[in-house]
Motif scaffolding. Structure first.
Motif, mmCIF file in Angstrom:
data_model
loop_
_atom_site.group_PDB
_atom_site.id
_atom_site.type_symbol
_atom_site.label_atom_id
_atom_site.label_comp_id
_atom_site.label_asym_id
_atom_site.label_seq_id
_atom_site.Cartn_x
_atom_site.Cartn_y
_atom_site.Cartn_z
ATOM 1 N N THR A 47 0.817 -1.219 0.000
ATOM 2 C CA THR A 47 0.000 0.000 0.000
ATOM 3 C C THR A 47 0.847 1.263 0.000
ATOM 4 O O THR A 47 0.316 2.366 0.117
ATOM 5 N N GLY A 48 2.167 1.122 -0.129
ATOM 6 C CA GLY A 48 3.048 2.280 -0.082
ATOM 7 C C GLY A 48 2.829 3.222 -1.250
ATOM 8 O O GLY A 48 2.327 2.839 -2.313
ATOM 9 N N THR A 90 -2.245 -7.438 9.563
ATOM 10 C CA THR A 90 -2.707 -6.134 9.108
ATOM 11 C C THR A 90 -2.913 -5.217 10.311
ATOM 12 O O THR A 90 -3.161 -5.675 11.435
ATOM 13 N N ALA A 118 -5.303 2.989 4.905
ATOM 14 C CA ALA A 118 -5.051 1.662 4.328
ATOM 15 C C ALA A 118 -4.948 0.571 5.391
ATOM 16 O O ALA A 118 -4.422 -0.512 5.107
ATOM 17 N N GLU A 119 -5.477 0.807 6.599
ATOM 18 C CA GLU A 119 -5.244 -0.110 7.706
ATOM 19 C C GLU A 119 -5.818 -1.504 7.483
ATOM 20 O O GLU A 119 -5.381 -2.466 8.112
ATOM 21 N N ALA A 148 -2.662 -2.607 4.908
ATOM 22 C CA ALA A 148 -1.293 -2.325 5.354
ATOM 23 C C ALA A 148 -0.917 -3.237 6.515
ATOM 24 O O ALA A 148 -1.745 -3.544 7.379
ATOM 25 N N GLY A 151 5.269 -3.275 7.395
ATOM 26 C CA GLY A 151 5.367 -2.099 6.540
ATOM 27 C C GLY A 151 5.196 -0.817 7.316
ATOM 28 O O GLY A 151 5.895 0.178 7.071
ATOM 29 N N ASN A 152 4.264 -0.814 8.279
ATOM 30 C CA ASN A 152 4.059 0.375 9.120
ATOM 31 C C ASN A 152 5.342 0.756 9.857
ATOM 32 O O ASN A 152 5.710 1.930 9.922
#
Length: 458
Positions: A72-73, A112, A133-134, A137, A141-142
């Motif tokens: 989702t970046g 996620t 985008a939770e 994502a 990645g976070n």
């Protein structure tokens, strides 16, 4: 390469190594559709030992790897370029431990963000990281991008929410730093090397995250403001009257709001008048309190002071959610509209009005007809400041001038003491751009951290 593929299949299972073009396609293009590349394979390990073995095999074969979470970046950081192995972390999705007394939750990197939030909620706790985008994502990645989101003002970004990490290093060794300690003064705090490093120093496989008491009261309002300077004045007023109960303070310009109203079904403007600017305010408290009344009193003061024009307080959870959908659907509405030049910048809150005024004017002069889509987390100084042309035939030529647009925006950001990447990372988008704004000393220090060390063998 065939030998490497066979070895990877032996480690993770043949069904978790994708090489056919049709199977690979969803994982080699970024969410925006701006970056596309090629991959030798998409590999999905099922646990930390498998991640470690995949890394060892790729290192031994001299093949680069690209870690990928929910893809989702917005900067192309999880998109392969020329035949790397993409290591998908989606199968690492277990909750390993919950310690309610310690207010911590230990999760794997492929969980996620929404799943972690829900798990915390089930224990009557809050994991406060929240972004549009939770649902897709992932925690890995976070952390790798040091994600911020809408509640940084109160709870901090991903770095502040992480107590410990488990990481697979570039040679395949595993560092187990999964400690739920708030005090540990025994040398370098190594986890901070990997948070925000975008996977360049190692692959995060699990994390110990902070939880908080769940709010019992929430107050949400959508208000019009005449200018960004008025929005900053309103924020300052709220801080003086409400203090630490301010959870979020979002700024939304008229162009992004119009894009949502145009492209997202069932959206409607909460207030009449076509105000050029609006703010979304959320307060929360863990105790039963009269937040609605307190917020209403401050907004009435702000109207009398000329800091706000009109306001709507959410009278139900559904109405509050509708306000938030207007804010959180901006990126999706922009994507529907077409490609734009995106800037994720941070500035001292006090300098944001000056930046918007000067940069809007400079862009309008240099690129007549430009549409500036400005919104973001005013409470912590993070703006999403994007440009495009309304007509598709004009926009293609405008996008080709990205370097010139970046120069206008980023040079002013630097002049005002800001950063060209607040929460999205560098990725491919700003990999070269950052060289203009980081000192030689900073770049040398980062290269020294990245440079492989010589291991002594006794």
């Amino acid at each position: 390469m065939n030998s490497l593929i066979d070895s990877l299949r032996a480690v993770v299972g043949a069904g978790h190594v994708l090489t056919d073009a049709a199977d690979v396609a969803p994982f080699v293009t970024d969410w925006r559709g701006r970056y596309s590349g090629s991959a030798l394979a998409i590999v999905s390990p099922g646990g930390t030992p498998e991640v470690a073995e995949v890394v060892r095999l790729c290192a031994g074969a001299g093949v680069a790897i690209v870690p990928q979470g929910g893809n989702t970046g917005l900067c192309g950081g999880a998109t392969p370029t020329r035949g790397e192995v993409v290591v998908r972390m989606a199968r690492l999705n277990r909750v390993r431990a919950i310690d309610v007394a310690n207010n911590t939750i230990t999760v794997e990197a492929g969980c996620t963000l929404a799943a972690v939030q829900e798990t915390a909620r089930a224990t009557d706790r809050l994991f406060p990281l929240s972004l549009a985008a939770e649902g897709t994502a992932t925690i890995g990645g976070n952390l790798s991008t040091n994600a911020g989101g809408v509640q940084v003002l109160r709870y901090g970004n991903a770095r502040e929410l992480c107590l410990g990490l488990e990481v697979v290093l570039p040679d395949g060794r595993v560092w187990n730093g999964l400690r739920g300690l708030r005090k540990d003064n025994t040398g370098y705090d190594l986890k901070h090397l990997f948070i925000g490093a975008e996977g360049t120093l190692g692959l995060i496989t699990a994390a110990v995250l902070k939880m908080y008491a769940r709010p019992r009261q929430v107050a949400t309002a959508w208000a019009t403001v005449p200018s960004p300077a008025a929005a900053v004045a309103l924020l300052t007023r709220l801080r003086g009257r409400i203090g630490g109960r301010i959870t979020a303070f979002e700024l939304v310009g008229r162009p992004p709001l119009e894009l949502v109203l145009k492209n997202i079904p069932h959206s409607r403007d909460p207030l009449p008048g076509n105000s050029p600017w609006q703010v979304l305010i959320e307060l929360s408290d863990t105790m039963e309190s009269e937040l609605d009344a307190a917020l209403q009193d401050v907004l009435i003061e702000a109207v009398h002071a000329g800091e706000a024009g009109d306001a709507a307080l959410a009278r139900s959870g559904a109405q509050a959610q509708a306000f938030w959908q207007l804010r959180e659907n901006i990126s999706e509405a922009q994507k529907i509209e077409g490609v734009s030049i995106k800037h994720d910048i941070s500035l001292p809150v006090s300098r944001i009005p000056e930046f918007i005024e000067r940069c809007d004017a400079a862009l309008a002069s240099a690129f007549p007809g430009v549409r500036v889509v400005c919104f973001g987390h005013l409470g912590d100084g993070n703006l999403h400041y994007n440009q495009s042309k309304p007509q598709a035939q004009d926009n293609a030529g405008f996008i080709a001038q990205t370097a010139s647009v970046n120069r206008v925006v980023h040079d002013l950001v630097a002049e005002l003491g800001g950063s060209i990447s607040a929460e999205h990372g560098l990725g491919q988008l700003k990999r070269d751009e950052i060289l203009r704004y980081k000192s030689d000393v900073e770049m040398d220090m980062m290269r020294a951290v990245k440079r492989p060390s010589i291991r002594r063998v006794s």
